[in-house]
Design a protein around this motif. Structure first.
Motif: not given
Length: 536
Positions: A283, A97, A279-280, A101, A286-287
């Motif tokens: 992110r 994380f 990019r989002e 990104p 990774t969650t």
């Protein structure tokens, strides 16, 4: 193990295999680009994948047939020490994380296709870029081979190919067919093929694990019986019961940490990452990727179930396929075997594409044909992806399976040595490029020599990945020790080289490149690699 062919399981396996084969070839028409003769399109799927496609692709990439077979096999053979894979996948997601990104942003800004592209652009060093590329290719080859080992394990349990005395061609024909199909649709469709097939692969794996974690314990009398049988086996073998012995705790901890640091250094992990459209997306992934860690924990329990079910195999890699063969009805065993088989095809395809991209961009273009056009790059990458798979196939067919596994462990030691140049470069340019190259060389040499000196009951050399840590006296993961030496050498030489005012090379990136998104002005998302990387 059954002597004959399980016809029902084989039929179900073939149906699923044919289905994903058709999907693999049809994938070339999925989101078809105006110009498909670029590495952005063939090797990265046009950098167009959203959250769910990226999630399935990364899951298909990281949780492979080898994972399905080897993690519970380690539990079956060695006890709770095999659970190291669970904590390392928990450690890895907060880690990535922080840097994935940033890597996505700078790669899209400059049209980077590989990690070596970034290393060359950041440090101004083709030599360091070449070192990272060669390391990535070397580490990927045995990883692809292990995917074929996973397919072969399933075929062996189903009784396909005959016994050990069968003509080698007849015995290996099913694997050769699977390889040929994989090579053909990867060549045709590029990264879009494994991206599409990953949906089927992950769905099947989740179904199989959900059924196994409920159905098999019911047949075996519950988890009390399963854990009791496992504890009895480990206690009798003086392996410490369900808890690793104190002597093995350093090994467990260092292997988990080192594996976490290494996982996203592999080229195929980065290839799947750079294929996403924003990019989002990275992110968010990774969650939600830790959902696979939950699956992995349940998957590891199958090793205990194999013990309780009295599965008796000479090769632990066959334990879980044999468990499915013994416990499930034949039709559902076929579904489980298909999950493992398809779980090999998806990562093998991505790995071969990633290795081919490294060769094309960072060896062929940088050192052989600097004026290569995007079409020529794509053609070379397609051909190299075939050669990589052929090499992996030869490796599997000519070497003992234990050797393949141990060489994959060696690959993990190697790939970890690229961490300072890649992740360090995403946050600072304080390190000197020559220091990074020297640190990489020290880590590679120490890791290889130390692994060469490790013996096992079946091998005189390269018999494992753990050895005594110098200065500490505990047994630990060789890759992490080599990594520490790498970092120490890099830091010390950076001070020396900076004091000597050695030339540092040109950094073609800017601070704002590391936080740019697809919609930001100046982000070159649509440019082909030859144009986007022209500043190199």
């Amino acid at each position: 193990m059954n002597d004959g062919v399980n016809g029902v399981a084989l039929a179900v396996f073939i149906i699923f295999f044919l289905a994903v084969t058709v999907m693999g070839f049809l994938a070339s028409r999925w989101r078809k680009a105006e110009n498909e003769h670029t590495l952005d399109e063939w090797g990265l799927g046009g950098r167009s994948f959203g959250t769910w496609i990226t999630w399935f692709l990364l899951g298909g990439d990281l949780y492979t047939a080898y994972t399905f077979v080897a993690v519970p096999a380690a539990i079956y053979a060695a006890g709770a020490a095999g659970f190291f894979a669970v904590p390392y996948t928990i450690l890895v997601y907060p880690l990535i994380f922080t840097f994935l990104p940033r890597l996505w942003s700078v790669s899209h800004k400059h049209g980077y296709v590989t990690t070596s592209d970034f290393v060359r652009g950041r440090w101004g060093s083709k030599g360091l870029s070449l070192a990272v590329a060669v390391t990535g290719i070397l580490a990927t080859m045995p990883y692809i081979a292990l995917q074929l080992v996973g397919i072969q394990a399933v075929l062996d349990v189903m009784g396909v190919g005959g016994g050990e005395n069968t003509n080698w061609f007849v015995k290996d024909l099913p694997l050769l067919i699977a390889f040929g199909v994989l090579a053909a649709y990867t060549y045709s469709s590029g990264l879009r093929a494994p991206a599409m097939i990953a949906f089927v692969k992950d769905t099947l794996i989740y179904i199989v694990i959900a059924v196994a974690i409920i159905y098999i314990p019911i047949k075996l009398g519950g988890f009390d019986e399963i854990f009791g049988a496992a504890n009895d086996k480990y206690t009798a073998a003086k392996a410490g019961g369900l808890v690793p012995l104190e002597a093995g705790q350093w090994t467990y901890a260092t292997l988990a940490l080192g594996s976490a640091l290494a996982l996203f250094m592999y080229p195929h992990s980065i290839t799947a990452t750079l294929s996403s459209k924003s990019r989002e997306v990275i992110r968010r992934n990774t969650t939600i990727l830790p959902l696979y860690s939950l699956m992995l924990g349940l998957l590891a329990l199958l090793g205990f179930m194999a013990i309780a079910a009295d599965v008796d195999v000479t090769n632990p890699q066959l334990a879980i396929p044999q468990l499915f063969e013994d416990m499930f009805p034949s039709w559902f065993a076929g579904v489980a075997f298909a999950a493992i088989g398809i779980g090999a095809l998806v990562p093998a395809a991505i790995m071969s594409i990633a290795a081919a991209n490294l060769f094309t961009r960072n060896i062929y273009k940088d050192f052989i044909k600097p004026d290569a056009t995007p079409e020529q790059e794509t053609k070379i990458s397609k051909l190299v992806s075939l050669l990589v798979k052929v090499g992996a196939l030869v490796f599997v067919l000519t070497m003992d399976k234990t050797v393949a596994i141990n060489f994959q462990l060696l690959g993990g030691i190697w790939i970890l040595q690229t961490f300072p140049a890649l992740v360090g470069g995403l946050f600072t340019r304080w390190f000197h490029r020559w220091a990074l190259l020297a640190g990489w060389a020290v880590g590679m040499i120490y890791g290889t020599v130390a692994a060469y000196g490790v013996a096992s009951p079946t091998q005189k050399h390269f018999g494992g990945s753990s050895k005594e840590i110098p200065g500490i006296g505990e047994i630990g993961y060789i890759g992490l020790t080599a990594f520490v030496l790498n970092v120490v050498v890099t830091v010390v030489l950076t001070f020396v080289l900076r004091a000597a005012k050695a030339p540092e090379g040109v950094d073609e990136t800017r601070p704002e490149d590391y936080t740019a998104d697809a919609g930001d002005p100046g982000v070159q998302v649509e440019l082909p690699p030859a144009t986007a990387g022209s500043a190199h």
